[in-house]
Each structure stands twice: as structure tokens, then as C-alpha cells.
Design an enzyme around this catalytic site. Structure first.
Site, PDB file in Angstrom:
ATOM      1  N   ARG A 192       0.989  -1.438   0.051  1.00 10.71           N
ATOM      2  CA  ARG A 192      -0.045  -0.161   0.015  1.00 10.71           C
ATOM      3  C   ARG A 192       0.974   1.230  -0.169  1.00 10.71           C
ATOM      4  NH1 ARG A 192      -2.476  -3.399  -1.272  1.00 10.71           N
ATOM      5  NH2 ARG A 192      -3.955  -4.614  -0.487  1.00 10.71           N
ATOM      6  N   SER A 242     -10.910  -0.719   4.183  1.00  9.31           N
ATOM      7  CA  SER A 242     -10.063  -1.297   5.505  1.00  9.31           C
ATOM      8  C   SER A 242      -9.372   0.264   5.992  1.00  9.31           C
ATOM      9  CB  SER A 242      -8.799  -2.283   5.212  1.00  9.31           C
ATOM     10  OG  SER A 242      -9.348  -3.290   4.663  1.00  9.31           O
ATOM     11  N   GLU A 312      -4.394   3.038   6.942  1.00  2.57           N
ATOM     12  CA  GLU A 312      -4.390   2.868   5.541  1.00  2.57           C
ATOM     13  C   GLU A 312      -5.032   4.137   5.057  1.00  2.57           C
ATOM     14  OE1 GLU A 312      -4.961  -0.716   3.631  1.00  2.57           O
ATOM     15  OE2 GLU A 312      -5.829   0.056   1.913  1.00  2.57           O
TER      16      GLU A 312
HETATM   17  C1  LIG Z   1     -15.941  -0.218   0.221  1.00  4.76           C
HETATM   18  C2  LIG Z   1     -14.211   0.008  -0.258  1.00  4.76           C
HETATM   19  C3  LIG Z   1     -13.321  -1.235  -0.440  1.00  4.76           C
HETATM   20  C4  LIG Z   1     -12.116  -1.128  -0.794  1.00  4.76           C
HETATM   21  N1  LIG Z   1     -11.305  -2.083  -0.965  1.00  4.76           N
HETATM   22  C5  LIG Z   1      -9.967  -2.001  -1.086  1.00  4.76           C
HETATM   23  C6  LIG Z   1      -9.212  -3.030  -1.407  1.00  4.76           C
HETATM   24  O1  LIG Z   1      -9.762  -4.195  -1.566  1.00  4.76           O
HETATM   25  N2  LIG Z   1      -7.888  -2.707  -1.611  1.00  4.76           N
HETATM   26  C7  LIG Z   1      -7.243  -1.658  -1.649  1.00  4.76           C
HETATM   27  O2  LIG Z   1      -5.924  -1.347  -1.930  1.00  4.76           O
HETATM   28  N3  LIG Z   1      -8.270  -0.299  -1.475  1.00  4.76           N
HETATM   29  C8  LIG Z   1      -9.398  -0.917  -1.088  1.00  4.76           C
HETATM   30  N4  LIG Z   1     -10.274   0.397  -0.802  1.00  4.76           N
HETATM   31  C9  LIG Z   1      -9.493   1.723  -0.747  1.00  4.76           C
HETATM   32  C10 LIG Z   1      -9.520   2.624  -2.082  1.00  4.76           C
HETATM   33  O3  LIG Z   1     -10.512   2.333  -2.930  1.00  4.76           O
HETATM   34  C11 LIG Z   1      -8.048   2.489  -2.524  1.00  4.76           C
HETATM   35  O4  LIG Z   1      -7.035   2.771  -2.098  1.00  4.76           O
HETATM   36  C12 LIG Z   1      -7.950   3.506  -3.965  1.00  4.76           C
HETATM   37  O5  LIG Z   1      -6.868   2.757  -4.688  1.00  4.76           O
HETATM   38  C13 LIG Z   1      -8.004   4.769  -3.617  1.00  4.76           C
HETATM   39  O6  LIG Z   1      -8.207   5.300  -4.903  1.00  4.76           O
HETATM   40  P1  LIG Z   1      -9.053   7.040  -5.087  1.00  4.76           P
HETATM   41  O7  LIG Z   1      -9.079   7.330  -6.591  1.00  4.76           O
HETATM   42  O8  LIG Z   1     -10.525   6.912  -4.497  1.00  4.76           O
HETATM   43  O9  LIG Z   1      -8.079   7.824  -4.369  1.00  4.76           O
HETATM   44  P2  LIG Z   1      -8.267   8.795  -3.280  1.00  4.76           P
HETATM   45  O10 LIG Z   1      -9.105   8.423  -2.099  1.00  4.76           O
HETATM   46  O11 LIG Z   1      -9.046  10.171  -4.188  1.00  4.76           O
HETATM   47  O12 LIG Z   1      -6.776   9.449  -2.844  1.00  4.76           O
HETATM   48  C14 LIG Z   1      -6.075   8.513  -2.121  1.00  4.76           C
HETATM   49  C15 LIG Z   1      -4.577   9.124  -2.182  1.00  4.76           C
HETATM   50  O13 LIG Z   1      -4.126   8.896  -3.538  1.00  4.76           O
HETATM   51  C16 LIG Z   1      -3.815  10.240  -4.088  1.00  4.76           C
HETATM   52  N5  LIG Z   1      -3.953  10.321  -5.460  1.00  4.76           N
HETATM   53  C17 LIG Z   1      -4.986  10.151  -6.098  1.00  4.76           C
HETATM   54  N6  LIG Z   1      -4.969  10.226  -7.324  1.00  4.76           N
HETATM   55  C18 LIG Z   1      -3.722  10.515  -7.511  1.00  4.76           C
HETATM   56  C19 LIG Z   1      -3.146  10.725  -8.609  1.00  4.76           C
HETATM   57  N7  LIG Z   1      -3.572  10.834 -10.029  1.00  4.76           N
HETATM   58  N8  LIG Z   1      -1.790  11.121  -8.666  1.00  4.76           N
HETATM   59  C20 LIG Z   1      -1.092  11.091  -7.249  1.00  4.76           C
HETATM   60  N9  LIG Z   1      -1.997  10.871  -6.116  1.00  4.76           N
HETATM   61  C21 LIG Z   1      -3.343  10.589  -6.518  1.00  4.76           C
HETATM   62  C22 LIG Z   1      -4.478  11.220  -3.244  1.00  4.76           C
HETATM   63  O14 LIG Z   1      -3.949  12.611  -3.210  1.00  4.76           O
HETATM   64  C23 LIG Z   1      -4.564  10.711  -1.783  1.00  4.76           C
HETATM   65  O15 LIG Z   1      -3.318  10.914  -1.300  1.00  4.76           O
HETATM   66  C24 LIG Z   1     -11.447   0.447  -0.655  1.00  4.76           C
HETATM   67  C25 LIG Z   1     -12.593   1.326  -0.308  1.00  4.76           C
HETATM   68  C26 LIG Z   1     -13.752   1.220  -0.262  1.00  4.76           C
HETATM   69  C27 LIG Z   1     -14.471   2.330   0.154  1.00  4.76           C
END
Ligand SMILES: Cc1cc2nc3c(=O)[nH]c(=O)nc-3n(C[C@H](O)[C@H](O)[C@H](O)COP(=O)(O)OP(=O)(O)OC[C@H]3O[C@@H](n4cnc5c(N)ncnc54)[C@H](O)[C@@H]3O)c2cc1C
Length: 324
Positions: A192, A242, A312
Site C-alpha cells: 500500500r 479497510s 491505511e
Molecule cells: C468499500 C471499499 C473497499 C475498498 N477495498 C479496497 C481493496 O480491496 N484494496 C485496496 O487497496 N483499497 C481498497 N479500498 C480503498 C481505495 O479504494 C483504494 O485505496 C483506492 O486505490 C483509492 O483510489 P482513489 O482514486 O479513490 O484515491 P483517493 O481516495 O481520491 O486518494 C487517495 C490518495 O491517492 C492520491 N491520489 C489520487 N489520485 C492521484 C493521482 N492521480 N496522482 C497522485 N496521487 C493521487 C490522493 O492525493 C490521496 O493521497 C476500498 C475502499 C472502499 C470504500
């Protein structure tokens, strides 16, 4: 306060002068972040802009650097708690407007296909585009509700797979607004985490190396993962997945469950009864509720098991120290 009306107008002018004629509908002030996070929490961002082209993102970053405006990249908001007081700076949202996907054959490897995606493309969309073309590699990500940019930043993963296995390269922009390419061995992926967490940098486009597979098998694998998720996760409540990273040798959810914390509630935030690793918003939760609840969980788990849980989910905005 860092960002006042004068600075907002100065920023808009400098962005326009640099060639990005930002439309009114793309340029919002005091945009509530609870509209953009899966947890449904977060106060106002002073300035919120949704670009749709690469050069627009670059201009936004360059001008923010020039005027010393703090900025933060928002993907799909599924791994975030944004402060109730909001974010005193610029939120650059890479979402629907910035989400094209296309493929390219590998002339040297008939088995491989490169899938290109703009950072705002949702993992579900990328995964289903791959399935449609019988391409294997993204099955594990089909149920992760993030954007591909956020997934690379986080090295998102599930079911013993993560982004590091499929990412071939990414086009990025540095904090100072210069573009550069990161190739497979340079992402510094860990559990992660990626190099972007340590050194900043924004993922603009991602190239995935996928392999030709059997469409029925790919579909069946996705179905199996989806059923597992639905069975084990509280998907009917807002959350950010998580809350804690997996501590070495343990599962955070099991430790929390063994500490008797399922159902522990602070305000509208609760440790899920269905999956102790999830904190859920049972209605009206604030970032402060979630923050306090996670601190209580950490303390109790530390006391009972001697294990320190690390969050996380990223806590961003006024009052929190993470700035990206
Ligand atoms: C129901 C549920 C289930 C989930 N299951 C999982 C799972 O199985 N495995 C897992 O790993 N995660 C899981 N997650 C967490 C999440 O979906 C992941 O961490 C996902 O990768 C976050 O992506 P996001 O676009 O929503 O990022 P955001 O939440 O918008 O941002 C997260 C971080 O990434 C940075 N960021 C976003 N886009 C960029 C970019 N283009 N360039 C640089 N930095 C950037 C942001 O600045 C921030 O620091 C889950 C979440 C939920 C709600």
C-alpha cells in the site's frame, strides 16, 4: 487562512493567462468534500477544479507552485477522510472528465496488450474494458472503488494481487510542474505504498501490461471476487474500506475483533460488526468521530496485543498532518 478571495482570483487569472480557460462549472469555491469522499465526510475546499486535459493539470500545478498555493489531488475519494474544517487550498479532482482508456498492441509480444488510462478512470471501468477485450490482469481490482491514479499512488490490491503486478509505466507531473515517465522498476512499490507518497508527483496517465486470456475465465474470477466482497464487507454503509494496514504477521480486522471492538461507536462512526477492519459511517459521522474512533481502536489493540496499527486511510486537510 492561506487562501482568500484575492488569491483565488489571482490564481484563476494566472491559470487563464497560461492557456487554461477554466470554465465556471469546473471552478468551484467552498466545495463540500463530503460530496466527493466515499466516507461522506469532509468540509469545504477553498478551491476545487476538475480539469479534463493533461496540459490543464500541468498548468494548475505550475501556477499553484508559483503562487505557493497548497494543493491536493483527489481521485475517487475512496481512501480519504477530509477534515470537517475542510482544505485550505486547491483540490484538483481527476475524475470522470479525465478518464479515457485505450489499448495498444505489443509488436514484440503477441500475448500482451498495453492498456492506457487517464488517471481519473475508475478501476471498475478499466477492469471491465479489459474483460470486454479478453485481457487478464485487472480481475483483482474490479471491486476496488478507486481511480487508477489513486490505485497506483496507493499500490491498491486485493486477493494477493496488487497494482505493482500490472503497471508498466506512468506519465507523471512533478511538484514543480515538469512531466516525466516512471517505468516498471521505478515505482518503488511496497505494501500500500509507492514512490509518490514519499516524493510527491501526480500520476497523469497509466500504462498497464495485460495478457490475452479467456473471457469466460476472467468473468468467472471477477464474479468470485465480487461475491467474496459482498459477503464479507459492509458495502451498504459509507466507508473507505479497510481503515488499517495489515500489520506484519497479523490481520488488522482479526486483532480488532479479538479485542472485542466490533460495534464500538463514536458519534456516527462505528467499527463494523460485519468486518472489524472497516470503520463505517452509520449516519452523520464527522471526520473528528472517525479520527477519535480509530485512535481508540489503536490504543485498545496495542494494549491487548502489543501491535501498533497504522492507518491505511489518509487523513487530509485542516488539522491533519498528511498534506497529500
Ligand atoms: C468499500 C471499499 C473497499 C475498498 N477495498 C479496497 C481493496 O480491496 N484494496 C485496496 O487497496 N483499497 C481498497 N479500498 C480503498 C481505495 O479504494 C483504494 O485505496 C483506492 O486505490 C483509492 O483510489 P482513489 O482514486 O479513490 O484515491 P483517493 O481516495 O481520491 O486518494 C487517495 C490518495 O491517492 C492520491 N491520489 C489520487 N489520485 C492521484 C493521482 N492521480 N496522482 C497522485 N496521487 C493521487 C490522493 O492525493 C490521496 O493521497 C476500498 C475502499 C472502499 C470504500
Amino acid at each position: 487562512m492561506i487562501m482568500d478571495e484575492k488569491m483565488i482570483q489571482e490564481y484563476r487569472k494566472s491559470v487563464c493567462d497560461a492557456g487554461f480557460w477554466v470554465l465556471d462549472e469546473q471552478f468551484k469555491t467552498d466545495e463540500m468534500m463530503n460530496r466527493h469522499t466515499s466516507f461522506r465526510v469532509g468540509g469545504p475546499a477553498k478551491l476545487y477544479i476538475e480539469p479534463s486535459e493533461l496540459r490543464e493539470v500541468i498548468i494548475l500545478v505550475q501556477m499553484a507552485e508559483k503562487l505557493k498555493i497548497p494543493y491536493f489531488i483527489l481521485g475517487n475519494g475512496s481512501n480519504l477522510v477530509i477534515s470537517d474544517e475542510g482544505y485550505d487550498g486547491l483540490v484538483i479532482r481527476l475524475g470522470e472528465r479525465f478518464s479515457s482508456i485505450w489499448t495498444e498492441e505489443d509488436p514484440e509480444d503477441k500475448d500482451a496488450v498495453y492498456m492506457h488510462a487517464y488517471a481519473g478512470a475508475l478501476l471498475a471501468k478499466v477492469s471491465s474494458a479489459a474483460t470486454r477485450q479478453s485481457l487478464s490482469g485487472m480481475e483483482f481490482a474490479s471491486g476496488i472503488p478507486g481511480s487508477i491514479g489513486g490505485a497506483v499512488f496507493m499500490n491498491a490490491g486485493a486477493y494477493n494481487h496488487d497494482m505493482s503486478e500490472v503497471v508498466d509505466s506512468a506519465l507523471c507531473v512533478s511538484a514543480s510542474g515538469e512531466t516525466y515517465t516512471v517505468t516498471r522498476d521505478e515505482f518503488d512499490f511496497g505494501y500500500r505504498c509507492s514512490r509518490f507518497m514519499k516524493e510527491g508527483g501526480i500520476v497523469l496517465t497509466v500504462v498497464l501490461k495485460l495478457h490475452r486470456g479467456d473471457k469466460d475465465k476472467i468473468t468467472a474470477q471477477i464474479k468470485e471476487y465480487t461475491e467474496k466482497r459482498t459477503k464479507s464487507q459492509p458495502l451498504n454503509y459509507p466507508s473507505a474500506g479497510s481503515m488499517f494496514k495489515r500489520p506484519e504477521g497479523y490481520y488488522a480486522g482479526t486483532l480488532i475483533d479479538q479485542t472485542g471492538l466490533k460495534g464500538l461507536t463514536v458519534g456516527g462512526a462505528q467499527v463494523s460488526e460485519k468486518h472489524a477492519g472497516f470503520v463505517i459511517n452509520i449516519g452523520g459521522a464527522t471526520a473528528a468521530d472517525i479520527d477519535e474512533l480509530t485512535k481508540k481502536v489503536r490504543e485498545a489493540v496495542k494494549e491487548k496485543h502489543g501491535v501498533t496499527l497504522e492507518r491505511e486511510v489518509r487523513f487530509i486537510g485542516i488539522g491533519y498532518t498528511q498534506d497529500r
